[in-house]
Write a protein that holds these residues in place. Structure first.
Motif, PDB file in Angstrom:
ATOM      1  N   LYS A 135       0.849  -1.204   0.000  1.00  9.92           N
ATOM      2  CA  LYS A 135       0.000   0.000   0.000  1.00  9.92           C
ATOM      3  C   LYS A 135       0.881   1.250   0.000  1.00  9.92           C
ATOM      4  O   LYS A 135       0.627   2.212  -0.724  1.00  9.92           O
ATOM      5  N   LEU A 136       1.931   1.192   0.830  1.00  5.57           N
ATOM      6  CA  LEU A 136       2.857   2.326   0.892  1.00  5.57           C
ATOM      7  C   LEU A 136       3.486   2.573  -0.486  1.00  5.57           C
ATOM      8  O   LEU A 136       3.645   3.707  -0.919  1.00  5.57           O
ATOM      9  N   THR A 137       3.829   1.488  -1.170  1.00  6.59           N
ATOM     10  CA  THR A 137       4.413   1.626  -2.513  1.00  6.59           C
ATOM     11  C   THR A 137       3.467   2.406  -3.419  1.00  6.59           C
ATOM     12  O   THR A 137       3.874   3.371  -4.070  1.00  6.59           O
ATOM     13  N   PHE A 138       2.207   2.001  -3.440  1.00  7.68           N
ATOM     14  CA  PHE A 138       1.243   2.697  -4.303  1.00  7.68           C
ATOM     15  C   PHE A 138       1.062   4.155  -3.889  1.00  7.68           C
ATOM     16  O   PHE A 138       0.942   5.036  -4.733  1.00  7.68           O
ATOM     17  N   GLU A 139       1.049   4.392  -2.575  1.00  4.79           N
ATOM     18  CA  GLU A 139       0.853   5.775  -2.102  1.00  4.79           C
ATOM     19  C   GLU A 139       2.006   6.671  -2.550  1.00  4.79           C
ATOM     20  O   GLU A 139       1.796   7.783  -3.016  1.00  4.79           O
ATOM     21  N   VAL A 140       3.227   6.157  -2.404  1.00  7.41           N
ATOM     22  CA  VAL A 140       4.383   6.973  -2.777  1.00  7.41           C
ATOM     23  C   VAL A 140       4.446   7.144  -4.302  1.00  7.41           C
ATOM     24  O   VAL A 140       4.769   8.216  -4.798  1.00  7.41           O
ATOM     25  N   LEU A 141       4.101   6.084  -5.013  1.00  8.97           N
ATOM     26  CA  LEU A 141       4.111   6.181  -6.483  1.00  8.97           C
ATOM     27  C   LEU A 141       3.161   7.274  -6.966  1.00  8.97           C
ATOM     28  O   LEU A 141       3.456   7.995  -7.910  1.00  8.97           O
ATOM     29  N   LYS A 142       2.019   7.394  -6.279  1.00  3.06           N
ATOM     30  CA  LYS A 142       1.047   8.421  -6.682  1.00  3.06           C
ATOM     31  C   LYS A 142       1.595   9.821  -6.443  1.00  3.06           C
ATOM     32  O   LYS A 142       1.223  10.762  -7.119  1.00  3.06           O
ATOM     33  N   LYS A 143       2.475   9.942  -5.440  1.00  2.91           N
ATOM     34  CA  LYS A 143       2.955  11.280  -5.079  1.00  2.91           C
ATOM     35  C   LYS A 143       4.198  11.705  -5.859  1.00  2.91           C
ATOM     36  O   LYS A 143       4.593  12.855  -5.798  1.00  2.91           O
ATOM     37  N   GLU A 144       4.857  10.766  -6.518  1.00  6.69           N
ATOM     38  CA  GLU A 144       6.121  11.143  -7.171  1.00  6.69           C
ATOM     39  C   GLU A 144       5.857  12.094  -8.335  1.00  6.69           C
ATOM     40  O   GLU A 144       4.827  12.024  -8.991  1.00  6.69           O
ATOM     41  N   SER A 145       6.803  12.961  -8.571  1.00  4.12           N
ATOM     42  CA  SER A 145       6.641  13.934  -9.658  1.00  4.12           C
ATOM     43  C   SER A 145       6.875  13.256 -10.995  1.00  4.12           C
ATOM     44  O   SER A 145       7.512  12.212 -11.069  1.00  4.12           O
ATOM     45  N   SER A 146       6.367  13.882 -12.042  1.00  4.47           N
ATOM     46  CA  SER A 146       6.593  13.289 -13.368  1.00  4.47           C
ATOM     47  C   SER A 146       7.914  13.805 -13.938  1.00  4.47           C
ATOM     48  O   SER A 146       8.433  14.828 -13.514  1.00  4.47           O
ATOM     49  N   TYR A 147       8.422  13.086 -14.905  1.00  3.47           N
ATOM     50  CA  TYR A 147       9.678  13.504 -15.543  1.00  3.47           C
ATOM     51  C   TYR A 147       9.409  14.663 -16.499  1.00  3.47           C
ATOM     52  O   TYR A 147       8.337  14.740 -17.094  1.00  3.47           O
ATOM     53  N   GLY A 153       3.600 -16.417 -12.880  1.00  7.33           N
ATOM     54  CA  GLY A 153       4.976 -16.033 -12.540  1.00  7.33           C
ATOM     55  C   GLY A 153       5.129 -14.518 -12.524  1.00  7.33           C
ATOM     56  O   GLY A 153       5.802 -13.957 -11.646  1.00  7.33           O
ATOM     57  N   LEU A 154       4.480 -13.861 -13.476  1.00  2.90           N
ATOM     58  CA  LEU A 154       4.577 -12.396 -13.556  1.00  2.90           C
ATOM     59  C   LEU A 154       3.912 -11.745 -12.353  1.00  2.90           C
ATOM     60  O   LEU A 154       4.431 -10.778 -11.792  1.00  2.90           O
ATOM     61  N   LYS A 155       2.758 -12.301 -11.973  1.00  2.34           N
ATOM     62  CA  LYS A 155       2.058 -11.739 -10.812  1.00  2.34           C
ATOM     63  C   LYS A 155       2.919 -11.861  -9.564  1.00  2.34           C
ATOM     64  O   LYS A 155       2.981 -10.951  -8.741  1.00  2.34           O
ATOM     65  N   ALA A 156       3.600 -13.003  -9.448  1.00  2.00           N
ATOM     66  CA  ALA A 156       4.482 -13.197  -8.295  1.00  2.00           C
ATOM     67  C   ALA A 156       5.628 -12.184  -8.335  1.00  2.00           C
ATOM     68  O   ALA A 156       5.967 -11.562  -7.317  1.00  2.00           O
ATOM     69  N   ASN A 157       6.187 -11.971  -9.537  1.00  2.00           N
ATOM     70  CA  ASN A 157       7.268 -10.983  -9.676  1.00  2.00           C
ATOM     71  C   ASN A 157       6.794  -9.589  -9.284  1.00  2.00           C
ATOM     72  O   ASN A 157       7.489  -8.844  -8.599  1.00  2.00           O
ATOM     73  N   TYR A 158       5.616  -9.237  -9.763  1.00  2.00           N
ATOM     74  CA  TYR A 158       5.065  -7.905  -9.489  1.00  2.00           C
ATOM     75  C   TYR A 158       4.821  -7.737  -7.986  1.00  2.00           C
ATOM     76  O   TYR A 158       5.163  -6.711  -7.392  1.00  2.00           O
ATOM     77  N   PHE A 159       4.279  -8.769  -7.407  1.00  5.45           N
ATOM     78  CA  PHE A 159       3.983  -8.745  -5.982  1.00  5.45           C
ATOM     79  C   PHE A 159       5.268  -8.566  -5.159  1.00  5.45           C
ATOM     80  O   PHE A 159       5.345  -7.733  -4.251  1.00  5.45           O
ATOM     81  N   HIS A 160       6.292  -9.322  -5.512  1.00  2.00           N
ATOM     82  CA  HIS A 160       7.570  -9.197  -4.796  1.00  2.00           C
ATOM     83  C   HIS A 160       8.165  -7.804  -4.981  1.00  2.00           C
ATOM     84  O   HIS A 160       8.743  -7.231  -4.055  1.00  2.00           O
ATOM     85  N   ALA A 161       8.012  -7.277  -6.197  1.00  2.00           N
ATOM     86  CA  ALA A 161       8.540  -5.927  -6.467  1.00  2.00           C
ATOM     87  C   ALA A 161       7.827  -4.904  -5.585  1.00  2.00           C
ATOM     88  O   ALA A 161       8.474  -4.056  -4.962  1.00  2.00           O
ATOM     89  N   LEU A 162       6.510  -5.001  -5.508  1.00  2.00           N
ATOM     90  CA  LEU A 162       5.744  -4.054  -4.672  1.00  2.00           C
ATOM     91  C   LEU A 162       6.171  -4.140  -3.213  1.00  2.00           C
ATOM     92  O   LEU A 162       6.371  -3.129  -2.542  1.00  2.00           O
ATOM     93  N   LYS A 163       6.351  -5.363  -2.748  1.00  2.00           N
ATOM     94  CA  LYS A 163       6.761  -5.562  -1.353  1.00  2.00           C
ATOM     95  C   LYS A 163       8.127  -4.929  -1.094  1.00  2.00           C
ATOM     96  O   LYS A 163       8.325  -4.208  -0.129  1.00  2.00           O
ATOM     97  N   LYS A 164       9.059  -5.207  -2.025  1.00  3.00           N
ATOM     98  CA  LYS A 164      10.432  -4.708  -1.827  1.00  3.00           C
ATOM     99  C   LYS A 164      10.475  -3.191  -1.871  1.00  3.00           C
ATOM    100  O   LYS A 164      11.179  -2.568  -1.080  1.00  3.00           O
ATOM    101  N   ILE A 165       9.736  -2.618  -2.821  1.00  5.40           N
ATOM    102  CA  ILE A 165       9.736  -1.150  -2.909  1.00  5.40           C
ATOM    103  C   ILE A 165       9.158  -0.568  -1.625  1.00  5.40           C
ATOM    104  O   ILE A 165       9.697   0.384  -1.054  1.00  5.40           O
ATOM    105  N   GLY A 166       8.057  -1.160  -1.158  1.00  4.45           N
ATOM    106  CA  GLY A 166       7.438  -0.681   0.079  1.00  4.45           C
ATOM    107  C   GLY A 166       8.408  -0.728   1.249  1.00  4.45           C
ATOM    108  O   GLY A 166       8.523   0.223   2.019  1.00  4.45           O
ATOM    109  N   LYS A 167       9.123  -1.830   1.358  1.00  2.10           N
ATOM    110  CA  LYS A 167      10.094  -1.981   2.461  1.00  2.10           C
ATOM    111  C   LYS A 167      11.184  -0.915   2.355  1.00  2.10           C
ATOM    112  O   LYS A 167      11.597  -0.322   3.337  1.00  2.10           O
ATOM    113  N   TYR A 168      11.659  -0.709   1.105  1.00  2.83           N
ATOM    114  CA  TYR A 168      12.725   0.269   0.886  1.00  2.83           C
ATOM    115  C   TYR A 168      12.242   1.664   1.267  1.00  2.83           C
ATOM    116  O   TYR A 168      12.925   2.411   1.962  1.00  2.83           O
ATOM    117  N   VAL A 169      11.042   1.993   0.796  1.00  3.01           N
ATOM    118  CA  VAL A 169      10.482   3.319   1.083  1.00  3.01           C
ATOM    119  C   VAL A 169      10.357   3.507   2.590  1.00  3.01           C
ATOM    120  O   VAL A 169      10.730   4.550   3.132  1.00  3.01           O
TER     121      VAL A 169
END
Lengths: 205, 182
Positions: A47-59, B162-178
């Motif tokens: 959810k946080l990923t989607f929230e931040v993605l929505k807020k990022e500026s465009s290129y 497989g793609l859905k799993a990749n996308y899901f993992h990507a979302l999780k990782k980005i969230g954790k990083y953020v």
């Protein structure tokens, strides 16, 4: 700990977050993440990923970029066609092909660059020239595509030099940079015999 | 006049009509540019890659068999070229010649909003860089290009599951990083 139910919820989470899940399945997800801390954590991260993605500026891009791009591409294509008037040896390199052709090409290039009509005006190694690098079992295979200026009968012609250099994998980074320079300089000086530890292919057009 | 479809334009181009190729460039340049830009980030690199992609298309259209749509084929070339650009950049950086550059320019936003949204952009870019290549491709195609999974499946030759799993993992990782950066 993840159980079967968790796996099922995980498989629904993407659509849930994108808002494309059916009402029944959405309820299922909501009920589960309230009670399962592990899935709730995953949900919060996504959810946080989607929230931040929505807020990022465009290129930003330069004005009229897309109006000018087709002309730029056409220009490059035409330039490329003109340059083909020079002898060309173009390969999709692989180690074996390199080994086969290196013997035949070098003398031709030696001859070409020794031609009194040709004089190289620019022999600076340019890092931008690196076009492809592959790490094979024992060496780095580095393709270079460098621009040079040749003087041909008082007329300056912009041209390009292609080189493929195989450098042992265990070379130190600084050594690799020096070796690249050495190989290119050797090539430009036509002193190709001394570098037997390297294999390289070159083409000019 | 109705727009000509891709196959007609390809036929005309192969018969020697360069204008038909230009029409294809007009048709796809923006989509290709934004895909490439999301991967390589800075405009100058994206510009170089996009030009190379279309030059490649120009020289390879003869061999295009039409087994996939032109759009899928173009995307495949654009993805390969973009990731090649990243690899080249990595090597150049290992020679300490260039730094990773991100060009962010202000537009119509207020200065505060601009700073915040650019901060988010920077974090997202960093997070995307930490993803493995496959996850990065899937994430960009799905999120930014809004491509359906079945189309990504044709493009990357991977199952939808497989793609859905990749996308899901990507979302999780980005969230954790953020989360770690906030």
């Amino acid at each position: 700990m993840l159980n079967r139910r968790c796996n099922k919820i995980e498989s629904l989470l993407i659509e849930y977050l994108e808002g494309s899940l059916t009402i029944d399945n959405s309820k299922l997800v909501e009920e589960h993440i309230i009670n399962c801390s592990s899935c709730n954590n995953v949900y919060q991260d996504c959810k946080l990923t989607f929230e931040v993605l929505k807020k990022e500026s465009s290129y930003s891009i330069p004005q009229n970029y897309f109006s000018n791009l087709p002309a730029l591409i056409q220009n490059k294509i035409s330039t490329k066609k003109i340059k083909f008037t020079f002898p060309i040896f173009s390969f999709r390199f692989s180690e074996s092909i390199a080994a086969i052709f290196v013997i035949g090409l070098i003398p031709g290039l030696y001859f070409l660059l020794n031609d009194s009509n040709f004089e190289i005006n620019n022999n600076q190694f340019n890092s931008e020239a690196i076009t492809e690098v592959e790490l094979n079992e024992n060496h780095y295979s580095i393709n270079l595509n460098n621009e040079y200026y040749f003087t041909e009968k008082d007329k300056t012609v912009e041209s390009k030099l292609y080189l493929q250099i195989l450098i042992p994998k265990d070379s130190h980074k600084e050594e690799m940079a020096l070796e690249l320079n050495d190989v290119i300089l050797d090539y430009l000086l036509n002193d190709l015999k001394t570098k037997s530890e390297y294999e390289y292919i070159a083409s000019v057009y | 006049m109705s727009a000509q479809d891709d196959s007609e334009l390809i036929k005309q181009f192969l018969a020697g009509d360069e204008k038909a190729f230009n029409l294809l460039v007009y048709r796809y340049q923006e989509r290709v540019y934004w895909l490439v830009r999301r991967i390589v980030v800075d405009h100058d690199s994206a510009n170089d890659v996009v030009q190379d992609v279309f030059i490649k298309v120009h020289s390879s259209l003869k061999g295009f068999k039409g087994e996939s749509s032109l759009y899928t084929w173009l995307y495949r070339i654009a993805l390969n070229f973009s990731f090649n650009e990243l690899r080249k950049r990595k090597i150049r950086q290992s020679f300490s010649i260039e730094q990773d550059e991100i060009d962010i320019e202000s537009e119509d936003e207020s200065p505060e909003k601009f700073v915040i949204s650019n901060e988010y952009k920077k974090i997202i870019e960093e997070a995307i860089k930490t993803l493995p290549e496959k996850q990065r491709k899937v994430f960009i195609l799905r999120y930014y290009e809004e491509m359906p999974f079945n189309e990504i499946s044709k493009l990357l030759k991977t199952s939808v599951g497989g793609l859905k799993a990749n996308y899901f993992h990507a979302l999780k990782k980005i969230g954790k990083y953020v989360k770690s950066k906030m």
